[in-house]
Design a protein around this motif. Sequence first.
Motif: not given
Lengths: 153, 67
Positions: B2, B39, B63-66
């Motif tokens: 983010k 990115n 983020e959590a997905k990273d």
Amino acid sequence: MKTNYLLPQKFKSIGIVLLVPTLLMAVLYLFYDFELSFLDFRVFSIINEPIMGDAEHFKFIDDNITNELIAVFAILSLVFIAFSKRKVEDELVADIRLKSLLGATYINYLVLLFCILFFYNFTFMWVMMFNMFTLLLFFIIHFNFKMIQLNRK
Amino acid sequence: MKNSLKVERAKKDMTQAELAKLVNVSRQTINAIESGDYNLSTILALKISKVFQVNVKDIFLLEAKDL
């Protein structure tokens, strides 16, 4: 970000200017067997294997170099167009360039695999001849399409 | 990842083009970063945080997905 190994920006224009007459000559050569008579030369060959007869190595041979010049100029012009710097060359452009090269390589070899399986004899020779240029061509199309998409945002 | 680039720009009343010029990239690159389509590199993240005089982590967040 510094991007290495790219040609100066003006090479793109040089490439386009070179490509137009080269394409014209290629069409004339492929469809009408057109050769420029003043391009008859004695050239050095590492290997020369005629359709009839034995292979010769490291010898001077007589040849019309129209087709060789078409291939050389086609490769040079495509390389110039593909790998010249853009006006703004930053890390996003470098990223798109790299992804386009990967995408073009996949497409090129998928097409080649298809041709290996379904095209035979003399037709496959034509495929191999065009395959000399298709990787660069697919890259140019893919990269420029992505850049147009980016510039619209 | 983010990012609060848009907020930071708004605080300084800065356009994408102005920020792009300061960090030596195209406006499209700033737009792609803001919309999460690209990115960015560490160097560019550091340059941007320097422009806004904040810590990198204040603009760019994992983020959590990273993870």
